[in-house]
Design an enzyme around this catalytic site. Structure first.
Site: not given
Lengths: 272, 104, 123
Positions: A186, A190, A229, A233
Site C-alpha cells: 500500500c 500511496h 476498495r 486494490c
C-alpha cells in the site's frame, strides 16, 4: 553479510514496533507535508482531486449533483425504520447514531477486536433479532452513506488504547508489506510514489484515504465500502482480496484511520 | 421497484438557465446475468422530454449505453425567474416519471 | 543442491534485488524455485497431478492464512482442477506445478515481508 542484514532488519522491526501511534502519525504527516509542500494535509481528503486541477474541475461539477445523494436519501429512510421489536439504529449508538462516524473504527475491548461502523450496524441488527445486511449490499451502502453524511465536517478522533496496539500494529504491517505477484505494498504506491502516475491515474496520498468513505465509485455504479476498495486494490496487484470486514481489513482500516486523525471527514464521496 | 421522481436543480444567469437532473433508474442493458446465470431483463429509459413553460425544448432518445441513475444537464435559453421546467422520462417497460422545477 | 541452500540463495537474491523491479524479483524467485523442483524430481518417479495439486492447495492455504495468497495461484489451481476433471493428466500436472511455484513464491513473500516491512515506515 546475511547475518548482518538479518540483524539489521530485526532491529528495524523492533524499533518500528516500539514506535507508538502518536509518533507514527507525526512522521507520517511530516512525510506528506514535505512531499506536497503546497498542499495542506487536510486537502488530501479529496485524494487525486487535490493533486490535479483538471480532475478537480470535473469532480466539482459533479458535486453539484452527486450520485451518492440517492444513497443518502435511501439511508436516511432505512435509518429511521424501526426493527420488529420496536427499537432502531438510534438505540445502538451514542448521540442516536448522528455524527458518530469520526470515532470509528474503534477497539472493542470486550470482543478484543476492531469495530468498524459497518460491523457495528450489523451488530445492532443482530442484537435486535434482525438479519445482518450483506456488506456489499446497497442497503448497507445507503446506511453507511447516511451516517457518514451526518459526520461531514467533523475531525477524525480515533483512539488506540494499549489493548488495541496489537491490532494497530497488525494493520501497520499489512500497509507496509509488499503483496501479490506485482509485489506492491500500500505504502509503495500511496506513500513512496504518492503524486506519481500509475498508468493514466495519479496516485493519491494515504493521508486522507479514510476520510471520504463510503464512496460512490462510478465504476461500481453504487456506494461501496473502504474494504471493497482494499480487496479491489489487492486483486489489482495480484494478491487474493479478503472478505469485507475480515479481521485483517479491519486492522488495516484502524491503522489507516489513525493515520488520518485530525482530518475532516467528507464522506460519502464520488470517485472514478 | 417503486418509480422515483427526477431530482432537479437549476441556476439562472443572464436569461440562460442551466438545468441539472439526476434520474434514479436501474438502466439495465438486458445483457447482465444474475449470480445464478439468468439474464436480467432490459429496463432502461427510452425517451426524455423537457418542457419550458409547457413548450417542448428538448427530446432525447436513450438506449442501453446510458449508465445507472443518469445524470443529465442542459441549458434553456430565454429563461426568467418563475418559469417552470419539467423533465419527463418513459422507459421500455412503459414506466414513467417526472421532475418539476420553478426557476428562481 | 539442497533445499536449505536453495532457500538461502533465494533469500539473498531477494534482498539483493530490494526495490529493483517487482517483475525481476518475481522471475528470479520463480526461476530459482523451478531449478529446485526439477532437481528434486529427477531422482524418483514423476508425481501425479492430483498429488501436486493437493500440495499446491495446502501451500496456497498457508499463504492465505498469512494474507499473502496470489491471484495467479488461484487461477492455476482452478485450471489444474478443471484439467484433472476433464481427464487431461499431463496438462493438469503442468498447471498444478505452476500453481505450486506461484504458491511457494507467495509464501516466500510472506516470509520476506515479515522482516522487511519496517524499513519502509517514514521516520
Amino acid at each position: 553479510m546475511l547475518n548482518r542484514l538479518m540483524i539489521m532488519s530485526l532491529l528495524l522491526a523492533a524499533a518500528s514496533l516500539r514506535a507508538d501511534p502518536p509518533s507514527d502519525l507525526k512522521a507520517f504527516r511530516a512525510f506528506f507535508e514535505q512531499r506536497f509542500a503546497n498542499i495542506e494535509i487536510d486537502d488530501h481528503r479529496d485524494g487525486a482531486y487535490a493533486l490535479d486541477a483538471a480532475k478537480r474541475e470535473q469532480w466539482l461539477s459533479m458535486e453539484d449533483f452527486p450520485p451518492y445523494e440517492i444513497a443518502i436519501e435511501a439511508g436516511e429512510a432505512l435509518f429511521a425504520e424501526s426493527f420488529a421489536d420496536g427499537s432502531g439504529y438510534a438505540d445502538c449508538f451514542e448521540n442516536s447514531g448522528i455524527g458518530v462516524k469520526q470515532t470509528f473504527p474503534r477497539f472493542d475491548q470486550a470482543a478484543g477486536a476492531v469495530l468498524t461502523l459497518e460491523l457495528a450496524i450489523n451488530q445492532c441488527r443482530q442484537a435486535h433479532s434482525e438479519a445482518p445486511l450483506a456488506y456489499a449490499s446497497e442497503a448497507m451502502g445507503a446506511l453507511s452513506a447516511y451516517m457518514a453524511y451526518t459526520s461531514r465536517g467533523k475531525a477524525f478522533a480515533i483512539a488506540v488504547p494499549p489493548e488495541g496496539l496489537a491490532a494497530y500494529n497488525a494493520g501497520k504491517a499489512f500497509f507496509y508489506a509488499r503483496r501479490g505477484q506485482l509485489n506492491f505494498s500500500c505504502a509503495g504506491c500511496h506513500v513512496t510514489s504518492a503524486g506519481g502516475m500509475l498508468r493514466a491515474e495519479i496516485l493519491s496520498a494515504s493521508v486522507g484515504h479514510a476520510t471520504h468513505w463510503p464512496t460512490y465509485r462510478l465504476k461500481w455504479e453504487q456506494v461501496g465500502s473502504l474494504h471493497k476498495r482494499f480487496a479491489e486494490c489487492n486483486e489489482q496487484v495480484g494478491a487474493v482480496g479478503l472478505a469485507e470486514q475480515s479481521p485483517s481489513y479491519r486492522n488495516l482500516e484502524y491503522f489507516l484511520s489513525y493515520m488520518n486523525n485530525g482530518m475532516t471527514l467528507n464522506g460519502p464521496a464520488t470517485r472514478k | 421497484m417503486a418509480v422515483k421522481p427526477v431530482k432537479m436543480r437549476g441556476k439562472l444567469a443572464d436569461g440562460l438557465a442551466e438545468i441539472k437532473a439526476l434520474m434514479p433508474h436501474p438502466m439495465e442493458t438486458g445483457t447482465r446475468r444474475t449470480e445464478a446465470g439468468e439474464l436480467i431483463p432490459a429496463h432502461f429509459i427510452q425517451e426524455v422530454i423537457c418542457e419550458h413553460n409547457g413548450a417542448l425544448v428538448l427530446r432525447a432518445e436513450w438506449g442501453t449505453s446510458v449508465s445507472k441513475n443518469p445524470y443529465f444537464a442542459f441549458k434553456v435559453a430565454e429563461a426568467k425567474a418563475g418559469d417552470e421546467v419539467v423533465i419527463r422520462w418513459l422507459d421500455n417497460l412503459g414506466e414513467t416519471s417526472e421532475g418539476r422545477l420553478t426557476l428562481k | 543442491m539442497s533445499w536449505g541452500r536453495l532457500r538461502q540463495l533465494e533469500g539473498q537474491a531477494l534482498r539483493a534485488l530490494g526495490g529493483v523491479g517487482a517483475w525481476a524479483g518475481v522471475l528470479m524467485v520463480v526461476g530459482v524455485l523451478t531449478l529446485g523442483l526439477n532437481a528434486s524430481n529427477s531422482q524418483g518417479k514423476a508425481p501425479s497431478a492430483e498429488a501436486v495439486l493437493a500440495h499446491a492447495m495446502s501451500v496456497h492455504d498457508a499463504a492465505m492464512a498469512r494474507d499473502h495468497a496470489w491471484v495467479t495461484t488461484r487461477r492455476a489451481l482452478a485450471r489444474a482442477q478443471d484439467l484433472l476433471d476433464a481427464g487431461d493428466e499431463s496438462a493438469s500436472l503442468l498447471a498444478a506445478q505452476q500453481a505450486l511455484q506461484s504458491a511457494q513464491a507467495s509464501l516466500n513473500q510472506a516470509d520476506v515481508e515479515a522482516e522487511s516491512w519496517p524499513a519502509r515506515v517514514p521516520k
